[in-house]
Design a protein around this motif. Sequence first.
Motif, PDB file in Angstrom:
ATOM      1  N   TYR A  84       0.831  -1.207   0.000  1.00 47.70           N
ATOM      2  CA  TYR A  84       0.000   0.000   0.000  1.00 47.70           C
ATOM      3  C   TYR A  84       0.869   1.263   0.000  1.00 47.70           C
ATOM      4  N   GLU A  85       0.351   2.325  -0.582  1.00 50.76           N
ATOM      5  CA  GLU A  85       1.034   3.615  -0.556  1.00 50.76           C
ATOM      6  C   GLU A  85       0.438   4.463   0.574  1.00 50.76           C
ATOM      7  N   ILE A  86       0.696   4.031   1.787  1.00 50.59           N
ATOM      8  CA  ILE A  86       0.079   4.665   2.954  1.00 50.59           C
ATOM      9  C   ILE A  86       0.561   6.098   3.140  1.00 50.59           C
ATOM     10  N   GLU A  87       1.796   6.368   2.716  1.00 50.28           N
ATOM     11  CA  GLU A  87       2.345   7.714   2.893  1.00 50.28           C
ATOM     12  C   GLU A  87       1.515   8.761   2.155  1.00 50.28           C
ATOM     13  N   LYS A  88       0.750   8.339   1.159  1.00 49.57           N
ATOM     14  CA  LYS A  88      -0.068   9.282   0.381  1.00 49.57           C
ATOM     15  C   LYS A  88      -1.444   9.512   1.008  1.00 49.57           C
ATOM     16  N   ASN A  89      -1.733   8.802   2.091  1.00 49.61           N
ATOM     17  CA  ASN A  89      -3.048   8.948   2.717  1.00 49.61           C
ATOM     18  C   ASN A  89      -3.229  10.348   3.294  1.00 49.61           C
ATOM     19  N   GLN A  90      -4.376  10.933   3.022  1.00 52.40           N
ATOM     20  CA  GLN A  90      -4.729  12.217   3.611  1.00 52.40           C
ATOM     21  C   GLN A  90      -5.506  11.949   4.902  1.00 52.40           C
ATOM     22  N   PRO A  91      -4.939  12.311   6.057  1.00 55.75           N
ATOM     23  CA  PRO A  91      -5.587  11.995   7.336  1.00 55.75           C
ATOM     24  C   PRO A  91      -7.025  12.488   7.383  1.00 55.75           C
ATOM     25  N   LYS A  92      -7.893  11.618   7.882  1.00 63.23           N
ATOM     26  CA  LYS A  92      -9.307  11.921   7.973  1.00 63.23           C
ATOM     27  C   LYS A  92      -9.854  11.323   9.265  1.00 63.23           C
ATOM     28  N   THR A  93     -11.054  11.679   9.618  1.00 61.37           N
ATOM     29  CA  THR A  93     -11.721  11.082  10.773  1.00 61.37           C
ATOM     30  C   THR A  93     -12.638   9.972  10.277  1.00 61.37           C
ATOM     31  N   VAL A  94     -12.386   8.772  10.769  1.00 59.39           N
ATOM     32  CA  VAL A  94     -13.151   7.606  10.347  1.00 59.39           C
ATOM     33  C   VAL A  94     -14.008   7.124  11.516  1.00 59.39           C
ATOM     34  N   ALA A  95     -15.310   7.097  11.295  1.00 58.09           N
ATOM     35  CA  ALA A  95     -16.228   6.585  12.310  1.00 58.09           C
ATOM     36  C   ALA A  95     -16.326   5.073  12.159  1.00 58.09           C
ATOM     37  N   ILE A  96     -16.240   4.362  13.276  1.00 61.12           N
ATOM     38  CA  ILE A  96     -16.328   2.902  13.267  1.00 61.12           C
ATOM     39  C   ILE A  96     -17.493   2.469  14.152  1.00 61.12           C
ATOM     40  N   VAL A  97     -18.478   1.812  13.560  1.00 63.95           N
ATOM     41  CA  VAL A  97     -19.565   1.203  14.338  1.00 63.95           C
ATOM     42  C   VAL A  97     -19.192  -0.269  14.490  1.00 63.95           C
TER      43      VAL A  97
END
Length: 353
Positions: A84-97
């Motif tokens: 995976y190219e994780i370094e390119k991830n743009q940080p976001k808020t992820v809701a987990i149910v």
Amino acid sequence: MTDLTHISNSFVKLGSFFQEYYEYSKNNTEINSNQQSWFQKFDEAITLSGHKNGWFTKENILYSLKSWAEQLTAENLEEWLSTYEIEKNQPKTVAIVMAGNIPLVGFHDFLSTLITGNRILIKLSSNDSVLLPCVAQYLIEIEPTFKDKIDFTDGKLDAFDAVIATGSNNTSRYFEHYFSKKPNLIRKSRNSVAVLTNNETKEQLTALGEDIFRYYGLGCRSISKIFVPRDYNFDQLYEAIYSYKDILDQAKFSNNYDYNKAVYLMSEYKILDNGFLMLKEDTNYASPIATLFYEYYDSLEELKNKLTANSDRLQCIVADGVLKDEVKFGHTQKPSLKDYADNIDTVEFLIKT
């Protein structure tokens, strides 16, 4: 940008702690002074979790922690994330149910979200509301930057960029409607099955007992049904799994066994019974607790086609030399980091969202 190495190292430390705590709990080893307070906190969390949910026995919770300890190594994490190219991830808020059917069932989503550099907003199931907050507290202590990235909520989910929700087929329809305006990954009910051919060894069938009885059959990776040839002798299966008979000592399992047996007898269903597991011929995949459904097949090729057609309802298929993606006997509750729920790549979803 995501500091992947730094975050991974934190989870490696967490895995080491899980291993130390497991050994301390199982073997009464001497307590390392700098971990003593955390061992006590986990003792209390496990006890409280068991009080809140009778299915969450100490044995099964420790099994879960041990399983995660084996996965959270530097080598495993590096191998898992290397594609995976994780370094390119743009940080976001992820809701987990999160679901709550087995201990720490939502930990993979927790790990996947944080290790890709995102913030996580967690709505816990009331059935599993103690363990993950305790794990999160430990993680924050060893890596304080996680404090601003982990949040639990009892109320309405708000202010998030994407959502991962796990539930039943009924709740999934609600999730799909409620979260339709956000990028979402919605999981539904799945079951696991085993294909027997009459060529299995006793050791394999005994291992199948682990797949059937671990977590009392409550997980999506628990075997709820077997497919057998028409000349199958069920005595060999019952003989091989007899060592699991003490499962009846668990009150909730015993109560379910008694109740379901009464229902079958009153309905005059034909069942096989060894005193702690009933076998019932049924075309459905989801079987009640203490019951294992079975279905005959005439041709392995026809069965393969059927399983392929029903792949959206299945999580694991246990077999030996039958299918390409089969799981070994006794290994359904030992998924690797790459074994995603519903076979949907969680990390890819998080990066591309």
